[in-house]
Write a protein that holds these residues in place. Structure first.
Motif, PDB file in Angstrom:
ATOM      1  N   MET A   1       0.852  -1.197   0.000  1.00  0.00           N
ATOM      2  CA  MET A   1       0.000   0.000   0.000  1.00  0.00           C
ATOM      3  C   MET A   1       0.885   1.244   0.000  1.00  0.00           C
ATOM      4  SD  MET A   1      -2.864   1.189   2.843  1.00  0.00           S
ATOM      5  CE  MET A   1      -3.740  -0.363   2.844  1.00  0.00           C
ATOM      6  N   SER A   2       0.685   2.126  -0.966  1.00  0.00           N
ATOM      7  CA  SER A   2       1.451   3.376  -1.012  1.00  0.00           C
ATOM      8  C   SER A   2       0.747   4.441  -0.176  1.00  0.00           C
ATOM      9  CB  SER A   2       1.562   3.855  -2.458  1.00  0.00           C
ATOM     10  OG  SER A   2       0.274   4.063  -3.015  1.00  0.00           O
ATOM     11  N   ALA A   3       1.474   5.474   0.186  1.00  0.00           N
ATOM     12  CA  ALA A   3       0.891   6.538   0.995  1.00  0.00           C
ATOM     13  C   ALA A   3      -0.262   7.189   0.230  1.00  0.00           C
ATOM     14  CB  ALA A   3       1.941   7.571   1.356  1.00  0.00           C
ATOM     15  N   PRO A   4      -1.444   7.249   0.804  1.00  0.00           N
ATOM     16  CA  PRO A   4      -2.593   7.833   0.108  1.00  0.00           C
ATOM     17  C   PRO A   4      -2.534   9.359   0.099  1.00  0.00           C
ATOM     18  CG  PRO A   4      -3.206   7.183   2.322  1.00  0.00           C
ATOM     19  CD  PRO A   4      -1.783   6.746   2.133  1.00  0.00           C
ATOM     20  N   GLU A   5      -3.286   9.948  -0.821  1.00  0.00           N
ATOM     21  CA  GLU A   5      -3.408  11.405  -0.861  1.00  0.00           C
ATOM     22  C   GLU A   5      -4.595  11.881  -0.025  1.00  0.00           C
ATOM     23  OE1 GLU A   5      -3.555  12.829  -4.870  1.00  0.00           O
ATOM     24  OE2 GLU A   5      -1.886  11.564  -5.510  1.00  0.00           O
ATOM     25  N   PHE A   6      -5.617  11.024   0.059  1.00  0.00           N
ATOM     26  CA  PHE A   6      -6.828  11.395   0.799  1.00  0.00           C
ATOM     27  C   PHE A   6      -7.225  10.205   1.666  1.00  0.00           C
ATOM     28  CE2 PHE A   6     -10.123  14.770   0.636  1.00  0.00           C
ATOM     29  CZ  PHE A   6     -10.971  14.281   1.614  1.00  0.00           C
ATOM     30  N   ILE A   7      -7.455  10.456   2.954  1.00  0.00           N
ATOM     31  CA  ILE A   7      -7.808   9.393   3.899  1.00  0.00           C
ATOM     32  C   ILE A   7      -9.223   9.638   4.410  1.00  0.00           C
ATOM     33  CG2 ILE A   7      -7.178   8.215   6.040  1.00  0.00           C
ATOM     34  CD1 ILE A   7      -4.306   9.291   5.599  1.00  0.00           C
ATOM     35  N   TRP A   8     -10.088   8.673   4.126  1.00  0.00           N
ATOM     36  CA  TRP A   8     -11.500   8.766   4.511  1.00  0.00           C
ATOM     37  C   TRP A   8     -11.764   7.900   5.737  1.00  0.00           C
ATOM     38  CZ3 TRP A   8     -14.827  12.047   2.116  1.00  0.00           C
ATOM     39  CH2 TRP A   8     -14.515  12.489   0.827  1.00  0.00           C
ATOM     40  N   PHE A   9     -12.379   8.468   6.745  1.00  0.00           N
ATOM     41  CA  PHE A   9     -12.754   7.748   7.955  1.00  0.00           C
ATOM     42  C   PHE A   9     -14.264   7.523   7.975  1.00  0.00           C
ATOM     43  CE2 PHE A   9      -8.720   9.592   8.953  1.00  0.00           C
ATOM     44  CZ  PHE A   9      -8.126   8.764   9.900  1.00  0.00           C
ATOM     45  N   ASP A  10     -14.670   6.295   8.264  1.00  0.00           N
ATOM     46  CA  ASP A  10     -16.063   6.014   8.577  1.00  0.00           C
ATOM     47  C   ASP A  10     -16.383   6.652   9.930  1.00  0.00           C
ATOM     48  OD1 ASP A  10     -18.609   4.669   8.722  1.00  0.00           O
ATOM     49  OD2 ASP A  10     -17.655   3.142   9.969  1.00  0.00           O
ATOM     50  N   PHE A  11     -17.659   6.961  10.140  1.00  0.00           N
ATOM     51  CA  PHE A  11     -18.052   7.480  11.458  1.00  0.00           C
ATOM     52  C   PHE A  11     -18.439   6.348  12.409  1.00  0.00           C
ATOM     53  CE2 PHE A  11     -21.694   8.559  14.212  1.00  0.00           C
ATOM     54  CZ  PHE A  11     -20.985   9.255  15.175  1.00  0.00           C
ATOM     55  N   GLY A  12     -19.570   5.696  12.164  1.00  0.00           N
ATOM     56  CA  GLY A  12     -20.100   4.706  13.101  1.00  0.00           C
ATOM     57  C   GLY A  12     -19.212   3.482  13.225  1.00  0.00           C
ATOM     58  N   GLY A  13     -18.637   3.274  14.404  1.00  0.00           N
ATOM     59  CA  GLY A  13     -17.770   2.121  14.623  1.00  0.00           C
ATOM     60  C   GLY A  13     -16.300   2.414  14.424  1.00  0.00           C
ATOM     61  N   VAL A  14     -15.969   3.585  13.896  1.00  0.00           N
ATOM     62  CA  VAL A  14     -14.566   3.985  13.733  1.00  0.00           C
ATOM     63  C   VAL A  14     -14.301   5.260  14.539  1.00  0.00           C
ATOM     64  CG1 VAL A  14     -12.763   4.707  12.114  1.00  0.00           C
ATOM     65  CG2 VAL A  14     -14.313   2.833  11.513  1.00  0.00           C
TER      66      VAL A  14
END
Length: 225
Positions: A1-14
Protein backbone atom coordinates in the motif's frame (compact mmCIF):
# COMPACT_ATOMS: atom_id res chain seq x y z
CA UNK A 1 0.00 0.00 0.00
CA UNK A 2 1.45 3.38 -1.01
CA UNK A 3 0.89 6.54 1.00
CA UNK A 4 -2.59 7.83 0.11
CA UNK A 5 -3.41 11.41 -0.86
CA UNK A 6 -6.83 11.40 0.80
CA UNK A 7 -7.81 9.39 3.90
CA UNK A 8 -11.50 8.77 4.51
CA UNK A 9 -12.75 7.75 7.95
CA UNK A 10 -16.06 6.01 8.58
CA UNK A 11 -18.05 7.48 11.46
CA UNK A 12 -20.10 4.71 13.10
CA UNK A 13 -17.77 2.12 14.62
CA UNK A 14 -14.57 3.99 13.73
CA UNK A 15 -14.83 7.58 14.95
CA UNK A 16 -17.59 6.43 17.31
CA UNK A 17 -17.61 3.51 19.75
CA UNK A 18 -18.36 0.08 18.20
CA UNK A 19 -21.92 -0.30 16.93
CA UNK A 20 -22.75 -3.17 19.35
CA UNK A 21 -21.69 -0.91 22.23
CA UNK A 22 -24.01 1.83 20.98
CA UNK A 23 -26.95 -0.58 20.92
CA UNK A 24 -26.08 -1.70 24.46
CA UNK A 25 -25.95 1.91 25.67
CA UNK A 26 -29.32 2.55 24.03
CA UNK A 27 -30.72 -0.45 25.92
CA UNK A 28 -29.59 1.12 29.19
CA UNK A 29 -31.43 4.32 28.25
CA UNK A 30 -34.63 2.71 26.98
CA UNK A 31 -34.86 -0.93 28.04
CA UNK A 32 -34.97 -2.04 24.40
CA UNK A 33 -32.73 -5.05 23.80
CA UNK A 34 -30.50 -4.76 20.72
CA UNK A 35 -32.04 -7.80 18.98
CA UNK A 36 -35.56 -6.42 19.55
CA UNK A 37 -34.68 -2.98 18.19
CA UNK A 38 -32.74 -4.39 15.25
CA UNK A 39 -35.66 -6.64 14.34
CA UNK A 40 -37.98 -3.62 14.30
CA UNK A 41 -35.49 -1.72 12.12
CA UNK A 42 -35.38 -4.68 9.74
CA UNK A 43 -39.18 -4.88 9.67
CA UNK A 44 -39.44 -1.20 8.67
CA UNK A 45 -36.74 -1.60 6.01
CA UNK A 46 -38.32 -4.78 4.64
CA UNK A 47 -41.55 -2.87 3.99
CA UNK A 48 -39.55 -0.61 1.67
CA UNK A 49 -37.37 -3.38 0.24
CA UNK A 50 -34.09 -1.82 1.39
CA UNK A 51 -31.27 -2.66 3.88
CA UNK A 52 -31.88 -2.19 7.61
CA UNK A 53 -30.92 1.47 8.03
CA UNK A 54 -31.41 2.65 4.45
CA UNK A 55 -34.83 4.21 5.18
CA UNK A 56 -33.13 6.98 7.16
CA UNK A 57 -29.57 6.77 5.82
CA UNK A 58 -30.90 7.36 2.29
CA UNK A 59 -33.44 9.87 3.62
CA UNK A 60 -36.37 7.82 2.32
CA UNK A 61 -38.12 8.61 5.61
CA UNK A 62 -37.68 11.48 8.05
CA UNK A 63 -36.48 10.59 11.52
CA UNK A 64 -40.01 11.22 12.84
CA UNK A 65 -41.62 8.99 10.20
CA UNK A 66 -39.06 6.25 10.81
CA UNK A 67 -39.54 6.45 14.58
CA UNK A 68 -43.31 6.12 14.20
CA UNK A 69 -42.84 3.05 12.01
CA UNK A 70 -40.36 1.59 14.50
CA UNK A 71 -42.95 1.94 17.25
CA UNK A 72 -45.57 0.21 15.12
CA UNK A 73 -43.15 -2.61 14.27
CA UNK A 74 -42.21 -3.09 17.92
CA UNK A 75 -45.84 -3.21 19.03
CA UNK A 76 -46.79 -5.64 16.25
CA UNK A 77 -44.27 -8.15 17.57
CA UNK A 78 -44.98 -7.45 21.24
CA UNK A 79 -48.22 -5.55 22.02
CA UNK A 80 -47.18 -5.32 25.70
CA UNK A 81 -43.73 -3.84 25.05
CA UNK A 82 -42.72 -0.99 27.35
CA UNK A 83 -41.71 2.03 25.27
CA UNK A 84 -42.13 4.56 28.04
CA UNK A 85 -38.42 5.47 28.09
CA UNK A 86 -37.86 5.40 24.32
CA UNK A 87 -38.10 8.58 22.29
CA UNK A 88 -38.23 6.87 18.91
CA UNK A 89 -39.40 9.89 16.91
CA UNK A 90 -36.41 11.83 18.21
CA UNK A 91 -34.15 8.80 18.00
CA UNK A 92 -30.84 10.50 17.26
CA UNK A 93 -30.81 12.83 20.24
CA UNK A 94 -31.42 9.93 22.64
CA UNK A 95 -29.06 7.55 20.78
CA UNK A 96 -26.11 9.95 20.94
CA UNK A 97 -26.76 11.41 24.41
CA UNK A 98 -23.73 10.79 26.61
CA UNK A 99 -21.84 8.88 23.91
CA UNK A 100 -18.15 9.83 23.59
CA UNK A 101 -16.19 9.83 20.36
CA UNK A 102 -13.46 7.25 19.77
CA UNK A 103 -10.76 9.64 21.00
CA UNK A 104 -7.67 7.85 19.59
CA UNK A 105 -9.11 7.82 16.07
CA UNK A 106 -10.26 11.43 16.31
CA UNK A 107 -6.72 12.32 17.41
CA UNK A 108 -5.37 10.41 14.40
CA UNK A 109 -7.50 12.50 12.04
CA UNK A 110 -6.04 15.65 13.57
CA UNK A 111 -2.48 14.31 13.43
CA UNK A 112 -2.78 13.30 9.78
CA UNK A 113 -4.18 16.72 8.87
CA UNK A 114 -1.30 18.44 10.69
CA UNK A 115 1.11 16.31 8.68
CA UNK A 116 -0.28 17.41 5.34
CA UNK A 117 -2.76 14.66 4.51
CA UNK A 118 -6.22 15.47 3.24
CA UNK A 119 -8.82 13.82 5.47
CA UNK A 120 -12.56 13.29 5.30
CA UNK A 121 -15.52 11.44 6.76
CA UNK A 122 -17.42 9.02 4.55
CA UNK A 123 -20.53 8.07 6.49
CA UNK A 124 -23.87 6.36 6.22
CA UNK A 125 -25.86 8.76 8.37
CA UNK A 126 -29.17 10.52 8.95
CA UNK A 127 -30.24 14.10 8.17
CA UNK A 128 -31.56 14.79 11.66
CA UNK A 129 -28.55 13.22 13.39
CA UNK A 130 -25.98 15.54 11.83
CA UNK A 131 -25.91 18.04 14.67
CA UNK A 132 -25.41 15.30 17.26
CA UNK A 133 -22.67 13.21 15.68
CA UNK A 134 -20.71 16.14 14.27
CA UNK A 135 -20.64 17.81 17.70
CA UNK A 136 -19.56 14.50 19.19
CA UNK A 137 -16.45 14.07 17.02
CA UNK A 138 -15.65 17.80 16.81
CA UNK A 139 -13.90 17.61 13.44
CA UNK A 140 -15.84 20.11 11.33
CA UNK A 141 -12.91 22.54 11.32
CA UNK A 142 -10.37 19.80 10.64
CA UNK A 143 -11.69 17.58 7.85
CA UNK A 144 -11.56 18.61 4.21
CA UNK A 145 -14.83 16.89 3.29
CA UNK A 146 -17.81 15.13 4.83
CA UNK A 147 -19.80 12.93 2.45
CA UNK A 148 -23.04 11.83 4.11
CA UNK A 149 -25.40 9.24 2.64
CA UNK A 150 -28.50 11.13 3.76
CA UNK A 151 -27.43 14.11 1.67
CA UNK A 152 -26.56 12.03 -1.39
CA UNK A 153 -29.48 9.53 -1.25
CA UNK A 154 -26.96 6.71 -1.75
CA UNK A 155 -24.89 4.87 0.83
CA UNK A 156 -21.97 2.52 1.35
CA UNK A 157 -21.51 -0.04 -0.16
CA UNK A 158 -23.18 1.42 -3.28
CA UNK A 159 -20.79 2.25 -6.10
CA UNK A 160 -22.52 5.61 -6.60
CA UNK A 161 -21.59 6.72 -3.09
CA UNK A 162 -17.90 6.05 -3.63
CA UNK A 163 -18.11 7.86 -6.96
CA UNK A 164 -19.48 10.93 -5.17
CA UNK A 165 -16.53 10.84 -2.76
CA UNK A 166 -14.06 10.52 -5.63
CA UNK A 167 -15.64 13.41 -7.51
CA UNK A 168 -15.73 15.67 -4.44
CA UNK A 169 -12.14 14.99 -3.45
CA UNK A 170 -10.72 15.05 -6.97
CA UNK A 171 -8.47 12.17 -5.88
CA UNK A 172 -8.35 8.94 -7.89
CA UNK A 173 -9.49 5.75 -6.12
CA UNK A 174 -5.97 4.28 -6.03
CA UNK A 175 -4.79 7.31 -4.04
CA UNK A 176 -7.77 7.26 -1.66
CA UNK A 177 -7.85 5.21 1.54
CA UNK A 178 -11.05 4.13 3.31
CA UNK A 179 -10.97 3.14 6.98
CA UNK A 180 -14.19 1.28 7.81
CA UNK A 181 -15.33 -1.41 10.24
CA UNK A 182 -17.87 -3.03 7.87
CA UNK A 183 -16.40 -5.74 5.65
CA UNK A 184 -19.02 -5.17 2.94
CA UNK A 185 -17.95 -1.53 2.61
CA UNK A 186 -14.28 -2.49 2.53
CA UNK A 187 -14.86 -5.05 -0.23
CA UNK A 188 -16.92 -2.58 -2.27
CA UNK A 189 -14.26 0.13 -2.05
CA UNK A 190 -11.45 -2.30 -2.87
CA UNK A 191 -13.36 -3.53 -5.92
CA UNK A 192 -13.40 0.06 -7.19
CA UNK A 193 -9.63 0.38 -6.78
CA UNK A 194 -9.54 2.16 -3.42
CA UNK A 195 -6.92 1.46 -0.80
CA UNK A 196 -8.66 0.03 2.26
CA UNK A 197 -8.03 -0.54 5.95
CA UNK A 198 -10.54 -2.82 7.67
CA UNK A 199 -10.88 -1.43 11.19
CA UNK A 200 -11.11 -4.06 13.93
CA UNK A 201 -9.69 -2.17 16.91
CA UNK A 202 -7.81 1.02 17.65
CA UNK A 203 -4.33 -0.46 17.99
CA UNK A 204 -4.59 -2.48 14.77
CA UNK A 205 -5.93 0.46 12.76
CA UNK A 206 -3.48 3.01 14.13
CA UNK A 207 -0.52 0.67 13.61
CA UNK A 208 -1.46 0.07 9.96
CA UNK A 209 -2.19 3.75 9.38
CA UNK A 210 1.13 4.71 10.95
CA UNK A 211 2.97 2.29 8.66
CA UNK A 212 1.34 3.56 5.49
CA UNK A 213 1.55 7.29 6.27
CA UNK A 214 4.74 7.52 8.31
CA UNK A 215 2.90 9.66 10.86
CA UNK A 216 3.36 8.72 14.52
CA UNK A 217 -0.10 7.74 15.73
CA UNK A 218 0.47 5.15 18.46
CA UNK A 219 0.94 6.56 21.94
CA UNK A 220 4.04 5.14 23.66
CA UNK A 221 3.33 2.92 26.63
CA UNK A 222 3.67 4.69 29.96
CA UNK A 223 6.29 3.09 32.18
CA UNK A 224 5.09 2.43 35.74
CA UNK A 225 6.63 4.70 38.36
Amino acid sequence: MSAPEFIWFDFGGVLSPPIPALFEQYQLKTGLAPRVLQQAMSDVADELGVPMLAPVENALLTEREWGARLEQALRRRDPQIDLSRARLQGFGEQWFAGVPANAPLVAAVRALKRNGFRVGILTNNVVEWSLHWRAMVGLDEVVDLIVDSSQERTRKPDTAFFEVATARSGVAPQHSLLIDDVAENIHAAAALGWQVLHFTDNHQALAQLQRVTGVSLLQPAVEPA
